[in-house]
Design a protein around this motif. Structure first.
Motif, short mmCIF file in Angstrom:
data_model
loop_
_atom_site.label_atom_id
_atom_site.label_comp_id
_atom_site.label_asym_id
_atom_site.label_seq_id
_atom_site.Cartn_x
_atom_site.Cartn_y
_atom_site.Cartn_z
N VAL A 83 0.86 -1.19 0.00
CA VAL A 83 0.00 0.00 0.00
C VAL A 83 0.89 1.24 0.00
N ASP A 86 1.40 6.88 2.31
CA ASP A 86 0.50 7.89 2.86
C ASP A 86 -0.85 7.31 3.25
N SER A 87 -1.00 6.01 3.14
CA SER A 87 -2.21 5.37 3.64
C SER A 87 -1.98 4.71 5.00
N PRO A 211 -6.64 0.54 0.28
CA PRO A 211 -6.57 1.76 1.09
C PRO A 211 -7.32 2.95 0.48
N ASP A 212 -7.62 2.88 -0.82
CA ASP A 212 -8.36 3.99 -1.42
C ASP A 212 -9.84 3.97 -1.06
N THR A 214 -12.69 4.75 0.86
CA THR A 214 -12.88 5.73 1.94
C THR A 214 -13.82 5.23 3.02
N ILE A 217 -11.25 1.82 7.59
CA ILE A 217 -9.90 1.97 8.13
C ILE A 217 -9.57 0.68 8.87
N ILE A 237 -4.37 1.54 8.46
CA ILE A 237 -4.30 1.66 7.01
C ILE A 237 -5.66 2.15 6.52
N GLY A 238 -5.65 3.26 5.81
CA GLY A 238 -6.92 3.82 5.36
C GLY A 238 -6.71 4.85 4.27
N PRO A 239 -7.80 5.52 3.88
CA PRO A 239 -7.72 6.51 2.81
C PRO A 239 -6.79 7.67 3.22
N ALA A 240 -5.96 8.10 2.28
CA ALA A 240 -4.92 9.10 2.59
C ALA A 240 -5.46 10.37 3.25
N ILE A 243 -6.04 9.50 6.85
CA ILE A 243 -4.75 9.26 7.51
C ILE A 243 -4.03 10.59 7.75
#
Lengths: 371, 371
Positions: A83, A86-87, A211-212, A214, A217, A237-240, A243
């Motif tokens: 991933v 930034d996630s 991770p994209d 939304t 998480i 780990i989740g949407p930037a 995060i």
């Protein structure tokens, strides 16, 4: 003075109770150390020797603040999970990350959904920010995705907490079920998928990393299979954009230098991880046998603990837990009915489980005799 | 999507900036490590060898969660300071403790007073909970107790932040001044006395411990003189009801096992502490000489750093800081005028200060040539 008059109304309203009393505190109260420490789902097999060596070496560097971005660990995790960096956000255990996430999303009255009897520390954080917690009972010892979704839709939940495998029962759902749950949640709700025990679970329980997305998480930790509970290293780990929002409120220099180094070394030693999870599987099987030899059933577990059904109500299980404690065995138990017919025993070393085997029968008998 | 729509209005309103960019991140940006790490007021002399040994030994025990009450460390601190254990809370550095304290006391619009240019992380926490921060300028490079009190009375401040010795200038006030300030604050206001640098200060700067005084909470740390910045161990001493309130919201298992053990061993090695503070005093004197040899003045410091007046405005000092960075020397500088005529240099080892001596003149010349 029983309280400080300067507290906010919210802080003043909070109870003084804490989610968990730690085993050291219990040992001080009983005046003796435990013979078997099997109550906190720690990894008695310890961390990788490579992690221990790295931490020992890093100790002398503790005069330097840890890297506030946990850069090297985060990069290693990004590679490990495939991933983007930034996630990922690294924090002081899942406990710390849940607190920060709740702070970002929950204010007074914000609707939140979880399972009744699921992780108390999540509930503690929600209460600590004034959220309105809606708790759905387990169904047949499993968290109930359909009812969680229904409640989330009914109250327009902002957060939905779901642990897989779950704690305290150790049961799990497959990826298709989790996907259905995610897809059915109301818009504007975030699914917290707590995967603290993922490393012990069958692959069918672990969705691919997206991770994209939304809507989700994921929470992971080095506290369980990696054997680093005392180092406090978790990650989400989740949407930037979500995060990135952690940066607005988190304690930036909160991660210790030794812990960052230890987690990174632990991650590199996947052989150790495999060895631990194999030993945990043996421990689960043996705990099942110990239970069945006493005429008890146990809940099939995908985690590093087994919930043993003591065959009665919560009062009986509580008595068994106390009798085990008097015999030097530290275990915990679920907090609500009907889960609380069980005690929850972490997978110990063979020596630990010898002690369980030796004490559980007498503890059961003594608990039954109390009635 | 530039933000997450699920954030609370407060979280959505917060800037993405962070109080400090860490030295590792600066090194990654410049593409090379620093030759001298003198920007974060860390103790380059390191922690006590006894602390290092204790931490190395504890690493293998990291499979256990740390004691959630930091019991043994707290008991040792109680003895060390001659205060009751229930007046002490241990947390993840002063940063973490400030965050928890602000959370307990500050909500949207709560008035808070500090000094303009004082610790940015405190301001970050106040903003993070929506407080209304009132910042009073330094007077003659000192925090100004009288003006802080006047502002606190004007706005009926709930929190008043005061660091002694202060950061970033290293100046200090005596105990009589602090007592006058405390006595003059409005009822219902709490004085946060941040004593991160107390171990370097003259005894006249350090009030006796009076934990029953409900008007004051003291903040101490193992990050500075004890050389354990990377272990994240701070503690607060204050009135028991306020200290007890921390239990309602803090991350109970947030302290690592290695850090608790390391701090306790560091506390026991007061000879090491004395040796470090003596070396810091030598470093301060040498930094003063390095400055005066270049025709610059420096601010007399009671901390482990010296603010060197670059002889111009903030732009000049910023240029000097950048030129030092290009020469491999990491320092920081105050954020506001007129303090920002200075750069802030931590007391390094003799080898570190050789590098400062070698680079500061050329950096000044290069900065002046930019204009």
């Amino acid at each position: 003075m029983t309280d400080d008059p300067r507290l906010t109304p919210l802080a003043a309203s909070l109870p003084p109770t804490v989610p968990f009393v730690g085993p050291e505190e219990l040992e001080r109260r009983r005046g003796a150390p435990f013979r078997a420490r099997l109550g906190a789902n720690e990894s008695v097999f310890g961390p990788s020797p490579r992690a221990v060596a790295a931490m020992a070496e890093a100790a002398a560097e503790s005069w330097k603040y840890g890297d506030s971005t946990s850069h090297d660990l985060r990069m290693a995790l990004a590679v490990h999970h495939g991933v983007p960096p930034d996630s990922i956000i690294v924090g002081e255990g899942i406990d710390g990350l849940l607190g920060t996430l709740v702070r970002l999303v929950v204010g007074p009255g914000t609707p939140v959904v979880t399972s009744r009897g699921a992780y108390p520390t999540f509930n503690y954080h929600v209460a600590g920010f004034g959220g309105a917690l809606h708790a759905i009972p387990f169904t047949a010892d499993h968290e109930d995705p359909e009812r969680l979704v229904a409640k989330a839709r009914e109250v327009d939940a902002r957060l939905v907490y779901f642990s897989n495998p779950d704690n305290p029962m150790g049961t799990w759902h497959d990826t298709a079920t989790i996907a259905r749950m995610r897809d059915a949640l109301p818009r504007g709700s975030l699914l917290i998928l707590d995967e603290a025990y993922a490393d012990f679970a069958p692959s069918e329980a672990i969705p691919p990393m997206t991770p994209d997305d939304t809507r989700v998480i994921r929470m992971r930790t080095f506290s369980k299979a990696y054997g680093l509970a005392g180092a406090r290293v978790g990650y989400a780990i989740g949407p930037a954009p979500l995060i990135a929002a952690f940066e607005r409120v988190r304690n930036h220099f909160g991660m210790t230098r030794v812990s960052q180094v230890g987690a990174q070394a632990a991650l590199q030693d996947q052989d150790w991880l495999a060895s631990v999870t194999a030993q945990v599987a043996e421990g689960r099987a043996r705990l099942g046998r110990i239970a069945s030899d006493l005429g008890l059933s146990s809940i099939p577990s995908a985690a590093n603990f087994v919930a043993i059904d003591c065959g009665g109500d919560g009062a009986l299980a509580r008595a068994v837990l106390e009798e085990l404690g008097e015999r030097g065995v530290f275990v915990r138990m679920p907090g609500v009915s009907p889960l609380d017919r069980c005690i929850r025993v972490s997978c110990g070393t063979p020596a630990d489980l010898d002690i369980v085997e030796e004490t559980l029968g007498p503890a059961l008998a003594a608990a039954a005799a109390r009635r």
